[in-house]
Design a protein around this motif. Structure first.
Motif, PDB file in Angstrom:
ATOM      1  N   GLY A   1      20.312  16.341  31.443  1.00 53.78           N
ATOM      2  CA  GLY A   1      19.777  15.448  30.418  1.00 53.78           C
ATOM      3  C   GLY A   1      18.259  15.630  30.385  1.00 53.78           C
ATOM      4  N   PHE A   2      17.577  14.834  29.565  1.00 55.23           N
ATOM      5  CA  PHE A   2      16.130  14.984  29.430  1.00 55.23           C
ATOM      6  C   PHE A   2      15.416  14.763  30.771  1.00 55.23           C
ATOM      7  CE2 PHE A   2      12.194  15.053  27.092  1.00 55.23           C
ATOM      8  CZ  PHE A   2      12.532  15.830  25.998  1.00 55.23           C
ATOM      9  N   LEU A   3      16.001  13.914  31.613  1.00 55.69           N
ATOM     10  CA  LEU A   3      15.404  13.628  32.922  1.00 55.69           C
ATOM     11  C   LEU A   3      15.478  14.867  33.817  1.00 55.69           C
ATOM     12  CD1 LEU A   3      14.199  11.545  34.847  1.00 55.69           C
ATOM     13  CD2 LEU A   3      16.503  10.769  35.378  1.00 55.69           C
TER      14      LEU A   3
ATOM     15  N   GLU B   1      25.201  21.178  35.391  1.00 56.89           N
ATOM     16  CA  GLU B   1      25.568  20.254  34.312  1.00 56.89           C
ATOM     17  C   GLU B   1      27.082  20.338  34.093  1.00 56.89           C
ATOM     18  OE1 GLU B   1      24.238  17.802  32.185  1.00 56.89           O
ATOM     19  OE2 GLU B   1      26.364  17.789  31.621  1.00 56.89           O
ATOM     20  N   SER B   2      27.726  19.161  34.096  1.00 60.34           N
ATOM     21  CA  SER B   2      29.187  19.176  33.942  1.00 60.34           C
ATOM     22  C   SER B   2      29.619  19.511  32.509  1.00 60.34           C
ATOM     23  CB  SER B   2      29.771  17.817  34.362  1.00 60.34           C
ATOM     24  OG  SER B   2      29.147  16.790  33.640  1.00 60.34           O
TER      25      SER B   2
ATOM     26  N   GLY C   1      22.697  15.919  27.629  1.00 59.88           N
ATOM     27  CA  GLY C   1      23.303  14.618  27.947  1.00 59.88           C
ATOM     28  C   GLY C   1      23.350  13.719  26.734  1.00 59.88           C
ATOM     29  N   LEU C   2      22.825  12.505  26.837  1.00 53.31           N
ATOM     30  CA  LEU C   2      22.864  11.542  25.730  1.00 53.31           C
ATOM     31  C   LEU C   2      22.078  12.052  24.517  1.00 53.31           C
ATOM     32  CD1 LEU C   2      22.284   8.203  27.701  1.00 53.31           C
ATOM     33  CD2 LEU C   2      24.451   9.057  26.772  1.00 53.31           C
TER      34      LEU C   2
ATOM     35  N   TYR D   1      21.914   8.682  17.558  1.00 56.75           N
ATOM     36  CA  TYR D   1      20.675   8.632  16.763  1.00 56.75           C
ATOM     37  C   TYR D   1      19.438   8.618  17.668  1.00 56.75           C
ATOM     38  CZ  TYR D   1      21.587   3.769  18.000  1.00 56.75           C
ATOM     39  OH  TYR D   1      21.879   2.625  18.704  1.00 56.75           O
ATOM     40  N   HIS D   2      18.437   9.395  17.280  1.00 59.84           N
ATOM     41  CA  HIS D   2      17.179   9.393  18.044  1.00 59.84           C
ATOM     42  C   HIS D   2      15.980   9.386  17.107  1.00 59.84           C
ATOM     43  CE1 HIS D   2      19.679  10.656  21.433  1.00 59.84           C
ATOM     44  NE2 HIS D   2      18.690  10.212  22.189  1.00 59.84           N
ATOM     45  N   VAL D   3      15.006   8.552  17.407  1.00 62.58           N
ATOM     46  CA  VAL D   3      13.686   8.655  16.770  1.00 62.58           C
ATOM     47  C   VAL D   3      12.632   8.686  17.856  1.00 62.58           C
ATOM     48  CG1 VAL D   3      13.985   7.447  14.562  1.00 62.58           C
ATOM     49  CG2 VAL D   3      13.418   6.132  16.598  1.00 62.58           C
TER      50      VAL D   3
ATOM     51  N   ILE E   1      29.540  18.606  39.698  1.00 62.40           N
ATOM     52  CA  ILE E   1      29.365  18.539  41.152  1.00 62.40           C
ATOM     53  C   ILE E   1      30.319  17.486  41.704  1.00 62.40           C
ATOM     54  CG2 ILE E   1      27.689  18.010  42.977  1.00 62.40           C
ATOM     55  CD1 ILE E   1      27.365  20.741  41.369  1.00 62.40           C
TER      56      ILE E   1
ATOM     57  N   ASN F   1      14.924   5.007  26.456  1.00 64.17           N
ATOM     58  CA  ASN F   1      14.545   5.948  25.399  1.00 64.17           C
ATOM     59  C   ASN F   1      13.978   7.185  26.071  1.00 64.17           C
ATOM     60  OD1 ASN F   1      11.527   5.560  25.614  1.00 64.17           O
ATOM     61  ND2 ASN F   1      12.197   3.468  25.193  1.00 64.17           N
ATOM     62  N   VAL F   2      13.856   8.253  25.310  1.00 61.36           N
ATOM     63  CA  VAL F   2      13.441   9.528  25.895  1.00 61.36           C
ATOM     64  C   VAL F   2      12.035   9.412  26.499  1.00 61.36           C
ATOM     65  CG1 VAL F   2      12.904  11.942  25.356  1.00 61.36           C
ATOM     66  CG2 VAL F   2      14.964  10.884  24.410  1.00 61.36           C
TER      67      VAL F   2
ATOM     68  N   THR G   1      12.366   8.002  29.808  1.00 66.53           N
ATOM     69  CA  THR G   1      13.042   8.999  30.648  1.00 66.53           C
ATOM     70  C   THR G   1      12.052  10.075  31.098  1.00 66.53           C
ATOM     71  OG1 THR G   1      15.117   8.574  29.500  1.00 66.53           O
ATOM     72  CG2 THR G   1      14.938  10.675  30.639  1.00 66.53           C
TER      73      THR G   1
HETATM   74  C1  LIG Z   1      23.159   5.612  20.987  1.00 63.32           C
HETATM   75  C2  LIG Z   1      21.860   6.035  21.612  1.00 63.32           C
HETATM   76  C3  LIG Z   1      20.701   5.953  20.863  1.00 63.32           C
HETATM   77  C4  LIG Z   1      19.488   6.339  21.412  1.00 63.32           C
HETATM   78  N1  LIG Z   1      18.372   6.275  20.634  1.00 63.32           N
HETATM   79  C5  LIG Z   1      17.206   6.733  21.111  1.00 63.32           C
HETATM   80  C6  LIG Z   1      16.056   6.784  20.276  1.00 63.32           C
HETATM   81  O1  LIG Z   1      16.093   6.429  19.097  1.00 63.32           O
HETATM   82  N2  LIG Z   1      14.891   7.254  20.813  1.00 63.32           N
HETATM   83  C7  LIG Z   1      14.805   7.667  22.098  1.00 63.32           C
HETATM   84  O2  LIG Z   1      13.723   8.100  22.525  1.00 63.32           O
HETATM   85  N3  LIG Z   1      15.879   7.614  22.925  1.00 63.32           N
HETATM   86  C8  LIG Z   1      17.066   7.167  22.478  1.00 63.32           C
HETATM   87  N4  LIG Z   1      18.169   7.139  23.301  1.00 63.32           N
HETATM   88  C9  LIG Z   1      18.010   7.326  24.745  1.00 63.32           C
HETATM   89  C10 LIG Z   1      17.972   8.777  25.243  1.00 63.32           C
HETATM   90  O3  LIG Z   1      19.081   9.484  24.750  1.00 63.32           O
HETATM   91  C11 LIG Z   1      17.942   8.734  26.778  1.00 63.32           C
HETATM   92  O4  LIG Z   1      16.742   8.098  27.181  1.00 63.32           O
HETATM   93  C12 LIG Z   1      17.980  10.092  27.477  1.00 63.32           C
HETATM   94  O5  LIG Z   1      18.804  11.004  26.819  1.00 63.32           O
HETATM   95  C13 LIG Z   1      18.477   9.894  28.928  1.00 63.32           C
HETATM   96  O6  LIG Z   1      18.457  11.114  29.620  1.00 63.32           O
HETATM   97  P1  LIG Z   1      18.947  11.227  31.138  1.00 63.32           P
HETATM   98  O7  LIG Z   1      18.729  12.632  31.556  1.00 63.32           O
HETATM   99  O8  LIG Z   1      18.351  10.154  31.972  1.00 63.32           O
HETATM  100  O9  LIG Z   1      20.502  10.856  31.126  1.00 63.32           O
HETATM  101  P2  LIG Z   1      21.727  11.627  30.484  1.00 63.32           P
HETATM  102  O10 LIG Z   1      21.359  12.141  29.175  1.00 63.32           O
HETATM  103  O11 LIG Z   1      22.904  10.722  30.609  1.00 63.32           O
HETATM  104  O12 LIG Z   1      21.945  12.892  31.465  1.00 63.32           O
HETATM  105  C14 LIG Z   1      22.703  12.866  32.630  1.00 63.32           C
HETATM  106  C15 LIG Z   1      23.457  14.198  32.709  1.00 63.32           C
HETATM  107  O13 LIG Z   1      24.153  14.274  33.962  1.00 63.32           O
HETATM  108  C16 LIG Z   1      25.369  14.970  33.728  1.00 63.32           C
HETATM  109  N5  LIG Z   1      26.275  14.674  34.851  1.00 63.32           N
HETATM  110  C17 LIG Z   1      26.826  13.469  35.189  1.00 63.32           C
HETATM  111  N6  LIG Z   1      27.623  13.618  36.288  1.00 63.32           N
HETATM  112  C18 LIG Z   1      27.539  14.920  36.656  1.00 63.32           C
HETATM  113  C19 LIG Z   1      28.110  15.669  37.722  1.00 63.32           C
HETATM  114  N7  LIG Z   1      28.934  15.122  38.642  1.00 63.32           N
HETATM  115  N8  LIG Z   1      27.821  16.997  37.811  1.00 63.32           N
HETATM  116  C20 LIG Z   1      27.008  17.592  36.904  1.00 63.32           C
HETATM  117  N9  LIG Z   1      26.417  16.916  35.872  1.00 63.32           N
HETATM  118  C21 LIG Z   1      26.688  15.597  35.762  1.00 63.32           C
HETATM  119  C22 LIG Z   1      25.825  14.412  32.378  1.00 63.32           C
HETATM  120  O14 LIG Z   1      26.786  15.249  31.774  1.00 63.32           O
HETATM  121  C23 LIG Z   1      24.509  14.351  31.607  1.00 63.32           C
HETATM  122  O15 LIG Z   1      24.260  15.534  30.877  1.00 63.32           O
HETATM  123  C24 LIG Z   1      19.409   6.786  22.772  1.00 63.32           C
HETATM  124  C25 LIG Z   1      20.590   6.877  23.518  1.00 63.32           C
HETATM  125  C26 LIG Z   1      21.810   6.507  22.948  1.00 63.32           C
HETATM  126  C27 LIG Z   1      23.075   6.634  23.754  1.00 63.32           C
END
Ligand SMILES: Cc1cc2nc3c(=O)[nH]c(=O)nc-3n(C[C@H](O)[C@H](O)[C@H](O)COP(=O)(O)OP(=O)(O)OC[C@H]3O[C@@H](n4cnc5c(N)ncnc54)[C@H](O)[C@@H]3O)c2cc1C
Length: 432
Positions: free
Chosen positions: A11-13, A32-33, A39-40, A55-57, A225, A415-416, A419
């Motif tokens: 994901g972005f993190l 990445e699974s 990710g999100l 949706y993302h802005v 994993i 939000n991103v 993150t």
């Molecule tokens: C409906 C919605 C609307 C949003 N709107 C906005 C917006 O308008 N603006 C904005 O800035 N942000 C928005 N966001 C938030 C943004 O998407 C998140 O802040 C960001 O994507 C989070 O990233 P992350 O890496 O923390 O988590 P995630 O994206 O959840 O990444 C975690 C990753 O870990 C992987 N994973 C989990 N378990 C395992 C495993 N056992 N082995 C290998 N990989 C694994 C998952 O597949 C996933 O890819 C929105 C989110 C949603 C759901």
């Protein structure tokens, strides 16, 4: 000395932490699974259009997101647009895009409106969010806005995002939401400017992956994993099917309960602290249509409808991106064990389209080009009372194993930008 680092989750993190570690000279592998990164924030195909699954802005004030987008070479591809907001209440749709429209808003009397406006202004000025963790959002908003406004406006809006869990959510949640919306208006211009990158997150992620590749980062897709174990000499084994690989350190960015399952050596109290994080999930439909339904980017809903809001992406994004069609998101935020997760995509489509027909008599389902459903059980942690005091530690008792995820966003919404900031803070803390 350069290290051999594994990151679980692209994901972005995970991607941002990988970028920083690789820039320092570390050898980085991301597991990445899913079949794709993001990710999100990942993208998919709807009709002939490739766009974000959710949706993302970006806001003008999102300095961390904008920093990363600049670094991967897409700064000039941001488009900034002034958007409108709608409000659907008591069966009618109102524009709520400026102060004048707010003052005219018929469903609330003048006193209620003034109290509501004063609540939002007060929250936007308040700095001490920690105090707000001690009081429920219901108590706080009722005190500031009055019982009637709470019942009429705040409760439906809170329920839309939090379901019944709003009852256990602290006032810090609404404070963070208001702070973000205010930041959208306060970045120099007094207008609300929302942004997106041409091509959406698909393009951002494509560039991100290319930058990481150039730095030697290996991204392993379809790699769920299953277990993480320490070795006797202080390294970490990562187990994926029959394969085990050894690293100097591992960073898990998956949801907290997943992390608890992956690391059997965690202490009982660490496990408890991870599994105690309560998440909210989402069923989010993307609808590609030939005709628009409104001029609003966001329509807030206080009536009972099958979805909890409407995001008309084509009110923000150039329609050329959607081949002349319109892209509408219908999110329904639900608890992870909600029966909606058991419904088929067809059942969800029928319910949601009937809901749209009821709200917009001019909406015709024959204009739907494609309809897709995303279901995610763990999207964001609920900021319950005294949340910051119970957040799991990022550094675990297992040497060189770290868990960092959205549970560590303490005074913000998901939000991103938050993150990316979390990734920078984690890297900056020099834990790895
Ligand atoms: C409906 C919605 C609307 C949003 N709107 C906005 C917006 O308008 N603006 C904005 O800035 N942000 C928005 N966001 C938030 C943004 O998407 C998140 O802040 C960001 O994507 C989070 O990233 P992350 O890496 O923390 O988590 P995630 O994206 O959840 O990444 C975690 C990753 O870990 C992987 N994973 C989990 N378990 C395992 C495993 N056992 N082995 C290998 N990989 C694994 C998952 O597949 C996933 O890819 C929105 C989110 C949603 C759901």
């Amino acid at each position: 000395m350069s290290k051999n680092i594994a990151i679980v989750g692209a994901g972005f993190l995970g991607l941002t932490i990988a970028l920083r570690c690789a820039q320092r000279g570390d050898a980085v592998t991301i597991f990445e699974s899913a079949s794709e990164i993001g990710g999100l924030a990942s993208a998919w195909k709807i009709g002939d259009v490739v766009w974000d699954k959710h949706y993302h802005v970006t806001l003008l004030s999102d300095t961390f997101t904008r920093g990363v987008v600049k670094e991967i070479g897409l700064e000039d591809d941001f488009r900034w647009v002034e958007t409108k907001t709608g409000f659907y209440t008591d069966g009618s749709l109102y524009s709520m895009s400026n102060t004048l429209e707010f003052l005219r808003f018929p469903p609330l009397g003048l006193i209620s409106k003034l109290r509501l406006g004063a609540t939002i202004f007060y929250a936007s000025r308040l700095k001490d969010w920690k105090q707000l963790e001690k009081i429920t959002v219901e108590e706080w908003l009722t005190k500031l806005s009055g019982k009637r406004t709470f019942e009429k406006m705040w409760r439906p809006l809170l329920k839309a995002k939090l379901g019944d869990a709003y009852k256990e959510t602290s006032a810090a949640f609404i404070w963070a939401t208001i702070q973000r919306m205010y930041a959208a208006r306060n970045s120099g211009l007094k207008k609300e400017m929302f942004g997106y990158v041409r091509g959406g997150y698909a393009r951002v992620l494509e560039h991100f992956a290319k930058n990481l590749e150039e730095l030697g980062v290996s991204i392993k897709l379809y790699s769920r994993i299953e277990r993480i174990e320490s070795t006797t000499d202080g390294q970490v084994n990562i187990i994926n099917g029959d394969t085990a690989s050894t690293f100097d350190a591992v960073v898990l960015t998956c949801p907290s309960s997943v992390a608890a399952d992956l690391v059997p050596e965690l202490t009982p109290s660490e496990r408890e602290s991870l599994t105690n994080v309560k998440y909210q999930g989402i069923v989010c439909a993307s609808v590609l249509t030939k005709t628009p339904i409104s001029e609003y980017y966001v329509t807030n809903i206080t009536d009972e409808t099958p979805f909890t809001g409407i995001i008309e992406m084509s009110a923000l994004v150039d329609k050329k991106e959607f081949g002349g069609n319109h892209l509408i998101y219908l999110p329904k935020y639900v608890e992870p064990d909600d029966p909606m997760f058991e419904l088929s995509d067809d059942e969800i489509e029928q319910r949601f389209l009937s809901g749209l027909e009821k709200m917009y008599p001019s909406f015709d389902r024959s204009s739907v080009v494609d309809f897709k459903v995303s279901k995610v059980r763990q999207v964001f942690p609920l900021p319950v009372l005294n949340y910051s005091g119970s957040v799991p530690s990022i550094k675990t008792s297992v040497p060189n194993v770290f868990v960092v995820n959205s549970a560590h966003i303490l005074n913000g919404t998901l939000n991103v930008n938050e993150t990316a900031q979390l990734a920078e803070n984690f890297y900056g803390a020099e834990l790895i």
